[in-house]
Scaffold this motif. Structure first.
Motif, PDB file in Angstrom:
ATOM      1  N   ILE A  81      -7.585  -5.999   8.847  1.00 57.80           N
ATOM      2  CA  ILE A  81      -6.898  -5.114   7.904  1.00 57.80           C
ATOM      3  C   ILE A  81      -6.462  -5.907   6.673  1.00 57.80           C
ATOM      4  N   LEU A  82      -6.121  -5.177   5.632  1.00 58.36           N
ATOM      5  CA  LEU A  82      -5.384  -5.736   4.508  1.00 58.36           C
ATOM      6  C   LEU A  82      -4.003  -5.105   4.585  1.00 58.36           C
ATOM      7  N   ASP A  83      -2.981  -5.938   4.732  1.00 58.54           N
ATOM      8  CA  ASP A  83      -1.607  -5.477   4.829  1.00 58.54           C
ATOM      9  C   ASP A  83      -0.931  -5.681   3.475  1.00 58.54           C
ATOM     10  N   VAL A  84      -0.191  -4.678   3.015  1.00 58.04           N
ATOM     11  CA  VAL A  84       0.434  -4.728   1.692  1.00 58.04           C
ATOM     12  C   VAL A  84       1.884  -4.273   1.816  1.00 58.04           C
ATOM     13  N   VAL A  85       2.774  -5.019   1.145  1.00 63.25           N
ATOM     14  CA  VAL A  85       4.182  -4.633   1.070  1.00 63.25           C
ATOM     15  C   VAL A  85       4.630  -4.665  -0.384  1.00 63.25           C
ATOM     16  N   VAL A  86       5.630  -3.832  -0.692  1.00 63.53           N
ATOM     17  CA  VAL A  86       6.204  -3.773  -2.033  1.00 63.53           C
ATOM     18  C   VAL A  86       7.708  -3.952  -1.901  1.00 63.53           C
ATOM     19  N   ASP A  87       8.255  -4.898  -2.659  1.00 66.60           N
ATOM     20  CA  ASP A  87       9.689  -5.190  -2.635  1.00 66.60           C
ATOM     21  C   ASP A  87      10.429  -4.123  -3.449  1.00 66.60           C
ATOM     22  N   LEU A  88      11.279  -3.354  -2.765  1.00 66.22           N
ATOM     23  CA  LEU A  88      12.041  -2.286  -3.411  1.00 66.22           C
ATOM     24  C   LEU A  88      13.517  -2.640  -3.564  1.00 66.22           C
ATOM     25  N   ARG A  89      13.868  -3.901  -3.335  1.00 66.14           N
ATOM     26  CA  ARG A  89      15.268  -4.331  -3.343  1.00 66.14           C
ATOM     27  C   ARG A  89      15.701  -4.704  -4.765  1.00 66.14           C
ATOM     28  N   GLU A  90      16.452  -3.813  -5.398  1.00 64.35           N
ATOM     29  CA  GLU A  90      16.958  -4.088  -6.741  1.00 64.35           C
ATOM     30  C   GLU A  90      17.759  -5.378  -6.735  1.00 64.35           C
ATOM     31  N   GLY A  91      17.463  -6.269  -7.669  1.00 62.06           N
ATOM     32  CA  GLY A  91      18.137  -7.562  -7.754  1.00 62.06           C
ATOM     33  C   GLY A  91      17.349  -8.693  -7.125  1.00 62.06           C
ATOM     34  N   SER A  92      16.303  -8.363  -6.386  1.00 54.05           N
ATOM     35  CA  SER A  92      15.440  -9.390  -5.794  1.00 54.05           C
ATOM     36  C   SER A  92      14.584 -10.019  -6.889  1.00 54.05           C
ATOM     37  N   TYR A  95      11.406  -8.014  -7.147  1.00 55.05           N
ATOM     38  CA  TYR A  95      11.599  -6.564  -7.209  1.00 55.05           C
ATOM     39  C   TYR A  95      10.400  -5.873  -7.866  1.00 55.05           C
ATOM     40  N   GLN A  96       9.904  -4.843  -7.203  1.00 53.02           N
ATOM     41  CA  GLN A  96       8.787  -4.008  -7.629  1.00 53.02           C
ATOM     42  C   GLN A  96       7.467  -4.768  -7.731  1.00 53.02           C
ATOM     43  N   GLN A  97       7.360  -5.893  -7.026  1.00 53.21           N
ATOM     44  CA  GLN A  97       6.093  -6.622  -6.936  1.00 53.21           C
ATOM     45  C   GLN A  97       5.527  -6.428  -5.534  1.00 53.21           C
ATOM     46  N   HIS A  98       4.222  -6.627  -5.415  1.00 56.07           N
ATOM     47  CA  HIS A  98       3.599  -6.465  -4.100  1.00 56.07           C
ATOM     48  C   HIS A  98       3.037  -7.791  -3.589  1.00 56.07           C
ATOM     49  N   PHE A  99       2.907  -7.839  -2.270  1.00 54.33           N
ATOM     50  CA  PHE A  99       2.330  -8.976  -1.551  1.00 54.33           C
ATOM     51  C   PHE A  99       1.264  -8.400  -0.639  1.00 54.33           C
ATOM     52  N   SER A 100       0.096  -9.047  -0.574  1.00 49.85           N
ATOM     53  CA  SER A 100      -0.942  -8.592   0.345  1.00 49.85           C
ATOM     54  C   SER A 100      -1.488  -9.776   1.127  1.00 49.85           C
ATOM     55  N   ILE A 101      -1.927  -9.474   2.343  1.00 53.53           N
ATOM     56  CA  ILE A 101      -2.490 -10.501   3.218  1.00 53.53           C
ATOM     57  C   ILE A 101      -3.528  -9.852   4.124  1.00 53.53           C
ATOM     58  N   GLU A 102      -4.677 -10.509   4.249  1.00 56.56           N
ATOM     59  CA  GLU A 102      -5.677 -10.053   5.198  1.00 56.56           C
ATOM     60  C   GLU A 102      -5.291 -10.615   6.562  1.00 56.56           C
ATOM     61  N   GLY A 116      13.926  -2.826   3.114  1.00 55.05           N
ATOM     62  CA  GLY A 116      13.875  -2.732   1.664  1.00 55.05           C
ATOM     63  C   GLY A 116      12.486  -2.920   1.081  1.00 55.05           C
ATOM     64  N   PHE A 117      11.474  -2.909   1.938  1.00 56.64           N
ATOM     65  CA  PHE A 117      10.083  -3.017   1.488  1.00 56.64           C
ATOM     66  C   PHE A 117       9.326  -1.752   1.883  1.00 56.64           C
ATOM     67  N   ALA A 118       8.418  -1.309   1.023  1.00 57.73           N
ATOM     68  CA  ALA A 118       7.432  -0.298   1.407  1.00 57.73           C
ATOM     69  C   ALA A 118       6.280  -1.049   2.055  1.00 57.73           C
ATOM     70  N   HIS A 119       5.630  -0.437   3.038  1.00 53.87           N
ATOM     71  CA  HIS A 119       4.573  -1.107   3.798  1.00 53.87           C
ATOM     72  C   HIS A 119       3.366  -0.191   3.962  1.00 53.87           C
ATOM     73  N   GLY A 120       2.182  -0.790   3.858  1.00 52.70           N
ATOM     74  CA  GLY A 120       0.957  -0.054   4.103  1.00 52.70           C
ATOM     75  C   GLY A 120      -0.171  -0.991   4.478  1.00 52.70           C
ATOM     76  N   PHE A 121      -1.244  -0.424   4.984  1.00 56.55           N
ATOM     77  CA  PHE A 121      -2.412  -1.228   5.330  1.00 56.55           C
ATOM     78  C   PHE A 121      -3.664  -0.381   5.270  1.00 56.55           C
ATOM     79  N   VAL A 122      -4.793  -1.073   5.070  1.00 53.61           N
ATOM     80  CA  VAL A 122      -6.097  -0.419   5.049  1.00 53.61           C
ATOM     81  C   VAL A 122      -7.011  -1.153   6.023  1.00 53.61           C
ATOM     82  N   ILE A 123      -7.879  -0.406   6.687  1.00 50.09           N
ATOM     83  CA  ILE A 123      -8.800  -0.973   7.670  1.00 50.09           C
ATOM     84  C   ILE A 123     -10.043  -1.485   6.957  1.00 50.09           C
ATOM     85  N   LEU A 124     -10.342  -2.774   7.132  1.00 51.03           N
ATOM     86  CA  LEU A 124     -11.505  -3.398   6.495  1.00 51.03           C
ATOM     87  C   LEU A 124     -12.701  -3.499   7.438  1.00 51.03           C
TER      88      LEU A 124
END
Length: 185
Positions: A81-92, A95-102, A116-124
């Motif tokens: 998978i490709l896993d993706v998170v987005v930092d939603l923590r104001e003051g971090s 903030y509002q940046q994403h991180f992805s990792i296979e 405080g993060f949004a999370h998602g993934f896609v099947i590769l």
């Protein structure tokens, strides 16, 4: 177990120590005591979830609003998978940046995602089984999310956008701007 903090405060990639021989392998997938000692984070998981999906299925980007925000420990049981998170923590600082990792069943990597993060993934791969633990139970009235294709995030999902398969719920998620102010760092 090797625990590596990413540039996102509180977001950790975990690589377990795997013992292999002719019989197969063994590894400790998580130790609350070792994790807390290495990170200072106390993880008390109360619910375990598992899904199986086909190539191109994208789940996310999901989060739960306070007071039911969830920290997650995620890993892949089969496939890639490709896993993706987005930092939603104001003051971090991220903030509002994403991180992805296979991540795959073969590499056995895990990702600890703080509240405080949004999370998602896609099947590769052709199929994949995904497993995650959360520290608060599912609360449908506090369920929320961000569109996977929000232009302000510019996430590379590694597959053609037209080949992605989303639920009706995920097609109707809001924007990153809609999620602003939901969490504090």
């Amino acid at each position: 177990m090797i625990i590596e903090e990413t540039r996102f405060p509180g977001l950790f990639v975990i690589q377990p120590k795997v013992f292999e021989d002719e019989r197969g392998y063994f590894f400790e997938s998580f130790s609350a005591a070792n994790f807390e000692k290495a990170t200072g984070v106390k993880a008390d998981f109360v619910q375990h979830n598992q899904s199986k999906s086909s190539k191109g299925v994208l789940r996310g980007l999901h989060f739960q609003r306070e007071p039911y925000a969830q920290a997650k420990l995620v890993r892949v049981l089969s496939g890639t998978i490709l896993d993706v998170v987005v930092d939603l923590r104001e003051g971090s600082p991220t903030y509002q940046q994403h991180f992805s990792i296979e991540m795959s069943a073969e590499d056995k990597k895990q990702l600890f995602v703080p509240r405080g993060f949004a999370h998602g993934f896609v099947i590769l791969s052709e199929t994949a089984e995904f497993f995650y633990c959360v520290d608060r139970p599912y609360a449908p009235n506090f369920d929320d999310g961000i569109r996977f294709d929000d232009s302000s995030l510019n996430i590379d999902w590694k597959l053609d956008k037209l080949s992605l398969i989303l639920s009706e719920k995920d097609k109707g998620l809001g924007t990153l701007n809609d999620a602003a102010g939901k969490f504090k760092f």
